[in-house]
Design an enzyme around this catalytic site. Structure first.
Site, PDB file in Angstrom:
ATOM      1  CG  HIS A 122      -1.887  -0.984   1.391  1.00 36.60           C
ATOM      2  ND1 HIS A 122      -3.146  -0.731   1.870  1.00 36.60           N
ATOM      3  CD2 HIS A 122      -1.869  -2.308   1.094  1.00 36.60           C
ATOM      4  CE1 HIS A 122      -3.866  -1.835   1.863  1.00 36.60           C
ATOM      5  NE2 HIS A 122      -3.104  -2.814   1.404  1.00 36.60           N
ATOM      6  CE1 TYR A 166      -3.820   6.243   4.801  1.00 32.99           C
ATOM      7  CE2 TYR A 166      -1.709   5.163   4.505  1.00 32.99           C
ATOM      8  CZ  TYR A 166      -2.467   6.177   5.049  1.00 32.99           C
ATOM      9  OH  TYR A 166      -1.881   7.110   5.856  1.00 32.99           O
ATOM     10  CG  HIS A 217     -12.786   0.077   1.165  1.00 34.31           C
ATOM     11  ND1 HIS A 217     -13.566   0.102   2.288  1.00 34.31           N
ATOM     12  CD2 HIS A 217     -11.724  -0.691   1.465  1.00 34.31           C
ATOM     13  CE1 HIS A 217     -12.985  -0.618   3.234  1.00 34.31           C
ATOM     14  NE2 HIS A 217     -11.868  -1.128   2.753  1.00 34.31           N
ATOM     15  CG  HIS A 317      -8.681  -8.855   2.456  1.00 33.49           C
ATOM     16  ND1 HIS A 317      -9.022  -9.032   3.777  1.00 33.49           N
ATOM     17  CD2 HIS A 317      -8.610  -7.522   2.264  1.00 33.49           C
ATOM     18  CE1 HIS A 317      -9.170  -7.847   4.348  1.00 33.49           C
ATOM     19  NE2 HIS A 317      -8.928  -6.910   3.450  1.00 33.49           N
ATOM     20  CD  GLU A 344      -4.288  -6.247   1.048  1.00 30.81           C
ATOM     21  OE1 GLU A 344      -5.168  -7.129   1.131  1.00 30.81           O
ATOM     22  OE2 GLU A 344      -4.518  -5.039   1.208  1.00 30.81           O
TER      23      GLU A 344
HETATM   24  C1  GCO Z   1      -7.789  -4.196   1.631  1.00 31.23           C
HETATM   25  C2  GCO Z   1      -8.982  -3.905   2.484  1.00 31.23           C
HETATM   26  C3  GCO Z   1      -8.684  -3.577   3.893  1.00 31.23           C
HETATM   27  C4  GCO Z   1      -9.943  -3.314   4.723  1.00 31.23           C
HETATM   28  C5  GCO Z   1      -9.751  -3.843   6.101  1.00 31.23           C
HETATM   29  C6  GCO Z   1     -10.933  -3.613   7.000  1.00 31.23           C
HETATM   30  O1  GCO Z   1      -8.012  -4.324   0.454  1.00 31.23           O
HETATM   31  O2  GCO Z   1      -6.696  -4.324   2.154  1.00 31.23           O
HETATM   32  O3  GCO Z   1      -9.940  -3.156   1.855  1.00 31.23           O
HETATM   33  O4  GCO Z   1      -7.751  -2.590   3.982  1.00 31.23           O
HETATM   34  O5  GCO Z   1     -10.258  -1.985   4.771  1.00 31.23           O
HETATM   35  O6  GCO Z   1      -9.462  -5.198   6.012  1.00 31.23           O
HETATM   36  O7  GCO Z   1     -10.670  -4.160   8.242  1.00 31.23           O
HETATM   37 MG    MG Z   2      -9.966  -3.950  -0.139  1.00 33.43          MG
END
Ligand code: GCO
Ligand code: MG
Length: 407
Positions: A122, A166, A217, A317, A344
């Site tokens: 990020h 983020y 988001h 995720h 990620e």
């Molecule tokens: C991502 C997600 C997260 C969420 C988080 C909420 O793509 O990394 O959107 O950043 O916001 O997991 O708890």
């Molecule tokens: Mg996300």
């Protein structure tokens, strides 16, 4: 091997993590992650009061059977709380199986399909120049794919900014707050315009070959999302994440029909019922299931195999709101599955390392895992117990009229 004890450890090395620990009669112990950001204590209660006693006496080797028993056997099923609890149990059982076999988990799944797996980080900028500068720094560190986010000044209210969620590895708490009722304002039109402008600048500054990811988001309504996905085509993102609410398949179908921008989605999904249609109708390009909210390794391997049939890649995720136990479980899965896309990842900082010894290593912008038996994560339980849980909450969004929006 007989399960003799199921315990939970709630710890807070900078942010809250819920660890599941399963002990067997032979003394082999397994660990799993059951963290659900902002709702950790609810999952803990579910495990402590409901699953723990149920599991005692069962054979830890029968993971599939145990998973089905917990999922189907209790009649009520699904949802983030239950599926996070199941994930913690499932990963701990795989850890035990691997330790018992003396093999890393990827080996038990069928072996490696790759030597390393790609990742992204990020990067957030409060101004366009700062964003470009920070991206350049990350590229120098070896990253070739970046997830960018930025602050958008509110043209109608001086001093107000719209900010996407983020995580800065150094400010891990950015996605949680200490206030129970933290409200933010959002203007999707202003943000959509800014997204197009920032992306154009970024692509021009970083050249053609850096992978770019942006996470909306779910903060656009369908009309804006159609426009944005189409207008972003010339900047060839690796993917646009959650352009709209995750549960609106018709809108996703329209996006796919009219734009060539690849779409990633799925961090809110808990079972295959949430995403079966998205995959077999090929409405997404990357599936973003979170292992810790989807019941663990057992269903994740099945999901990956299902997605492979439709040439949907994975982009699981895994922000800093799940623990190194989950990141390691993902590492084993990613080394094995053929349709891996990208991962990620957030490097654990010094505080997190006080509790977790992670086997995941970064080298030249890619991730690797060693050949330790099981999951390969060491948990320092004493440190975990000392770092006590701190209540933290997710903020929420309203538009200018005061109506609630997706956060
Ligand atoms: C991502 C997600 C997260 C969420 C988080 C909420 O793509 O990394 O959107 O950043 O916001 O997991 O708890
Ligand atoms: Mg996300």
């Amino acid at each position: 091997m007989e399960i003799t004890k199921v315990e939970t450890l709630l710890t807070s090395p900078g942010r809250n993590y819920l660890i599941v620990k399963i002990t067997t009669r032979s003394g082999i112990v397994g660990y799993g992650d059951a963290t659900l950001n902002g709702r950790e204590t609810v999952v803990k209660t579910f495990i402590d009061d409901y699953l723990a006693e149920w599991l005692e006496g069962f054979d830890s080797d029968r993971i599939e059977d145990i998973w089905r028993m917990l999922f189907k056997g209790g009649y009520w099923r699904g949802g983030p709380v239950m599926m996070s609890a199941l994930a913690g149990v499932d990963v701990a059982l795989w850890d035990i199986k691997g330790k018992r076999a003396g093999l890393p988990l990827y080996s038990l799944f069928g072996g490696k399909c790759r030597d390393r797996y790609g990742t992204y980080i990020h990067v957030h900028g409060t101004t366009d120049d700062e964003l470009i500068e920070k991206c350049r720094e990350k590229i120098k560190e070896g990253y070739i794919t970046l997830r960018y986010s930025f602050d958008t000044p509110d043209p109608f209210r001086k001093g107000n900014f719209f900010r996407q969620p983020y995580q800065n590895p150094l400010e891990k708490r950015i996605e949680v707050g200490t206030l129970k009722k933290e409200e933010q304002i959002w203007d999707e039109h202003v943000y959509a315009n800014d997204l197009l402008k920032v992306t154009e600048k970024l692509r021009a500054a970083l050249g053609d070959h850096i992978g770019l990811i942006h996470d909306v988001h779910g903060r656009l309504s369908s009309d804006q999302a159609y426009r944005v996905a189409k207008a972003l085509e010339p900047y060839h993102l690796l993917f646009l994440e959650d352009p709209v609410d995750s549960f609106n398949n018709k809108v996703l179908e329209n996006i796919k029909m009219q734009s060539a921008t690849p779409i990633a989605l799925g961090e809110l999904f808990n079972t295959i019922s949430d995403c079966r249609d998205l995959i077999d109708k090929r409405l997404i390009d990357y599936i973003r299931i979170d292992i810790s909210h989807y019941g663990g390794i057992t269903p994740l391997l099945k999901l990956a195999a299902f997605a492979e049939i439709f040439d949907v890649k994975t982009a699981f995720h895994a922000p800093s709101d799940i623990s190194p136990l989950a990141h390691a479980a993902l590492a084993h899965v990613n080394m094995h599955i053929p349709n891996f896309g990208i991962q990620e990842y957030v490097e654990p900082d010094a505080e997190i390392k006080k509790v977790f010894r992670s086997p995941v290593r970064m080298a030249d912008g890619a991730l690797q895992i060693g050949d330790e038996a099981g999951l390969g994560v060491g948990v320092l339980e004493e440190a975990a117990t000392e770092l006590r849980y701190k209540p933290m909450f997710l903020p929420y969004l309203r538009d200018r009229t005061g109506a609630i929006q997706n956060w």
